[in-house]
Design an enzyme around this catalytic site. Structure first.
Site, PDB file in Angstrom:
ATOM      1  N   ASP A 135       0.848  -1.186   0.000  1.00 20.12           N
ATOM      2  CA  ASP A 135       0.000   0.000   0.000  1.00 20.12           C
ATOM      3  C   ASP A 135       0.888   1.241   0.000  1.00 20.12           C
ATOM      4  O   ASP A 135       2.111   1.154  -0.085  1.00 20.12           O
ATOM      5  CB  ASP A 135      -0.901  -0.014   1.234  1.00 20.12           C
ATOM      6  CG  ASP A 135      -0.084  -0.016   2.527  1.00 20.12           C
ATOM      7  OD1 ASP A 135       0.007   1.038   3.175  1.00 20.12           O
ATOM      8  OD2 ASP A 135       0.470  -1.081   2.883  1.00 20.12           O
ATOM      9  N   HIS A 185       2.245  -8.595  -4.143  1.00 22.23           N
ATOM     10  CA  HIS A 185       1.089  -7.759  -3.821  1.00 22.23           C
ATOM     11  C   HIS A 185       1.642  -6.357  -3.564  1.00 22.23           C
ATOM     12  O   HIS A 185       2.022  -6.006  -2.446  1.00 22.23           O
ATOM     13  CB  HIS A 185       0.363  -8.301  -2.590  1.00 22.23           C
ATOM     14  CG  HIS A 185      -0.839  -7.485  -2.208  1.00 22.23           C
ATOM     15  ND1 HIS A 185      -2.074  -7.688  -2.774  1.00 22.23           N
ATOM     16  CD2 HIS A 185      -0.996  -6.455  -1.329  1.00 22.23           C
ATOM     17  CE1 HIS A 185      -2.947  -6.822  -2.257  1.00 22.23           C
ATOM     18  NE2 HIS A 185      -2.309  -6.055  -1.379  1.00 22.23           N
ATOM     19  N   ASP A 196       2.320 -17.486  -5.770  1.00 18.00           N
ATOM     20  CA  ASP A 196       2.896 -16.274  -6.343  1.00 18.00           C
ATOM     21  C   ASP A 196       1.804 -15.567  -7.134  1.00 18.00           C
ATOM     22  O   ASP A 196       1.697 -15.709  -8.354  1.00 18.00           O
ATOM     23  CB  ASP A 196       4.084 -16.630  -7.238  1.00 18.00           C
ATOM     24  CG  ASP A 196       4.737 -15.403  -7.863  1.00 18.00           C
ATOM     25  OD1 ASP A 196       4.439 -14.277  -7.410  1.00 18.00           O
ATOM     26  OD2 ASP A 196       5.533 -15.571  -8.804  1.00 18.00           O
ATOM     27  N   GLU A 250       2.798 -10.182  -0.152  1.00 15.44           N
ATOM     28  CA  GLU A 250       3.049  -8.744  -0.061  1.00 15.44           C
ATOM     29  C   GLU A 250       4.536  -8.513   0.216  1.00 15.44           C
ATOM     30  O   GLU A 250       5.277  -9.432   0.558  1.00 15.44           O
ATOM     31  CB  GLU A 250       2.193  -8.115   1.049  1.00 15.44           C
ATOM     32  CG  GLU A 250       2.186  -6.592   1.010  1.00 15.44           C
ATOM     33  CD  GLU A 250       1.127  -5.964   1.908  1.00 15.44           C
ATOM     34  OE1 GLU A 250       0.945  -4.740   1.811  1.00 15.44           O
ATOM     35  OE2 GLU A 250       0.500  -6.688   2.700  1.00 15.44           O
TER      36      GLU A 250
END
Length: 547
Positions: free
Chosen positions: A148, A475, A520, A529
């Site tokens: 993020d 991610h 994956d 992530e």
């Protein structure tokens, strides 16, 4: 299909060298890039272990130390190509250090250095102080934390600490050049690793309030969808002060001052002054000020069960740097408090000894590193050394229970299991290099790096761009939407996690062994992530391995 599993990057000439076979065979041979057989040996059957669920055998070729590029053959199976040589980890070191550059927030990236991974300036607006009627604050800069775009004080401080403790223990980190913009200092230019860390330090300085306390995080109210960072236009919020964030910043600013004083005395002085200002606030506010997300907000909480380990780290770090006895007495007080808390805790988020914990949530081990750096002849130093040796011995014992020599148990395969591994490798590295050098510690570190780089049941390297079968689908918002096929190199995946806490992860077959609980896939935030504090311990461990 039978597999030969090994470190896909390769081996230094004098290290232990092993491959794990998921089948039985009597022998193996190694061939060079011309197809010539250059080494042969017997395979040792290990048996079935809990973490892989496989009946495995081991091919040991530790005494083969000729520079070159090779494959290992056994039965009808062959390995990927691997190398042996003193420079085998040069690219890996550059990649895992430069990874932080690509995670820069603000306007710090340039096309010259970021190349195809360049993105426009992002998150340049001032941040609203949540719940307070005050002017917005400039907190631009730093590193995006993970998949993020949030920026978090405790997580950032711990990532910086891993790297800077690495610099204090292993000076070779200062020699790594990884192609980032130069930063001028009193005597020329900063070493690349210090130039990169300064980006995060400068951001963390902005997170400190005038009274010394530190805002816990700056994020949008909810996670952005998958878009490029410059397209994330949501309002930024500075969320409330926490005692953990304030203590962590006191600790890491003091640590940083001890390094930057040799390059930029004025900057180091501001760091130490800011550290003392944060510590003064802690003394004036002895009650814990923990953190919970605001109702409806879903960005990273980074909550902790206590702030005692953070206060211990702050006191130990400031004592190591200043030598002022009040800090030492405070460290002893916090140590006693933490021992009492640890004894009475009904559940713990860690295995082993709390004073060797080196993660974002339990940071007492970082305080212990400051004690080891000070290395005074006193009872605290003796006790910390014994605790590290005890934990290192536990980890070595774990490695004997599986065919991979891996220092983990089944219960270690949680969210971010690769960080669990890397924290353990930090303990082994410090114990070996600073307390009691033993081959079994070195070999346990080597086995852990082998696992991370491909010697695992998934036959995958968990570092992008390093290894023939390196993972490719982190991610991570920018790499998911930038229309570039490969992610930038040097990213560490969270790794196998028996919790399988996202919908895509539930595609992993039920009852899979811990080491096989991985996909994956970009959707797998609980497995795949990345974060700054999963990369930073690898920087530390590799510096120790190559010192």
């Amino acid at each position: 299909m039978a597999k030969v599993l090994l470190n896909q990057v390769g081996f230094t000439k004098n290290s232990a060298k092993k491959a794990v076979l998921d089948f039985e065979a009597p022998d193996f041979q190694i061939k060079n890039d011309k197809g010539e057989s250059v080494y042969s040996g017997k395979v040792q059957h290990f048996g079935t272990d809990e973490i892989s669920g496989e009946d495995v055998s081991v091919a040991d070729f530790s005494d083969f130390n000729t520079d070159g590029t090779y494959k290992l053959f056994s039965g009808n199976a062959e390995s990927v190509t691997f190398s042996i040589g003193d420079k085998v980890y040069d690219k890996l070191m550059k990649d895992i250090c430069k990874c932080f550059y690509f995670l820069r927030c603000g306007d710090a990236l340039t096309k010259e250095y970021a190349g195809e991974y360049y993105h426009k300036p992002c998150h340049m607006t001032k941040a609203t102080v949540y719940g307070e009627d005050v002017e917005p604050v400039d907190v631009t800069g730093g590193w995006h934390d993970a998949g993020d775009y949030g920026r978090y004080s405790t997580a950032g401080a711990v990532a910086v600490a891993h790297i800077l403790y690495g610099v204090r223990f292993y000076k070779n980190l200062l020699d790594i050049k990884f192609d980032i913009p130069e930063v001028k200092c009193d005597n020329g230019t900063l070493p690349d690793i210090l130039a990169e860390v300064k980006v995060e330090l400068d951001f963390l300085k902005k997170m400190q309030r005038e009274n010394g306390s530190v805002w816990h995080k700056v994020t949008t109210f909810c996670h952005a969808p998958f878009l490029m960072p410059e397209d994330d236009k949501g309002e930024l919020f500075l969320f409330p002060v926490s005692s953990m964030a304030t203590a962590d910043i006191a600790a890491v600013f003091a640590l940083a001052s001890s390094i930057y004083k040799d390059y930029d005395k004025a900057y180091a002085n501001t760091l130490l002054a800011d550290a003392k200002r944060a510590y003064k606030w802690l003394k004036e506010n002895p009650g814990e000020m923990l953190f919970k997300n605001a109702e409806g907000s879903n960005t990273g909480e980074y909550g902790e069960a206590e702030d005692i380990s953070n206060r211990f780290w702050a006191a130990a770090s400031l004592y190591e740097v200043t030598g002022e006895k009040d800090y030492y007495e405070d460290a002893l007080t916090q140590k006693e408090r933490l021992e009492a808390f640890d004894k009475n805790a009904t559940s713990k988020g860690y295995q082993g000894d709390v004073f060797t914990c080196l993660g974002w949530a339990e940071v007492a081990g970082l305080g212990s590193l400051s004690v080891l750096l000070k290395n005074e002849d006193n009872a605290l130093t003796d006790e910390i050394k014994k605790r590290f040796m005890g934990e290192a011995d536990r980890l070595v014992s774990n490695g004997k229970k599986n065919g991979f020599g891996l220092c983990m148990e089944a219960k270690d395969f949680i969210w971010g299991s690769n960080m669990e591994l890397l924290k353990y490798l930090m303990i082994l590295t410090v114990t070996d290099t600073e307390i009691a050098s033993k081959d079994e510690y070195k070999n346990a570190v080597t086995a852990g790096i082998d696992y991370l780089l491909g010697c695992n049941s998934m036959d995958v390297s968990y570092v992008t761009g390093n290894g023939e079968k390196a993972f490719r689908n982190p991610h991570l918002r920018p790499t998911a939407v930038d229309d570039i096929e490969e992610p930038w190199p040097g990213l560490v995946s969270g790794g196998p996690n028996v919790g399988l806490q996202d919908e895509r992860a539930k595609e992993v077959p039920a009852g899979s062994a811990p080491m096989k609980c991985y996909l994956d896939h970009v959707d797998c935030y609980s497995l795949n992530e990345i974060t700054i504090y999963w990369n930073s311990p690898l920087v530390f461990v590799m510096a120790g391995l190559l010192k």
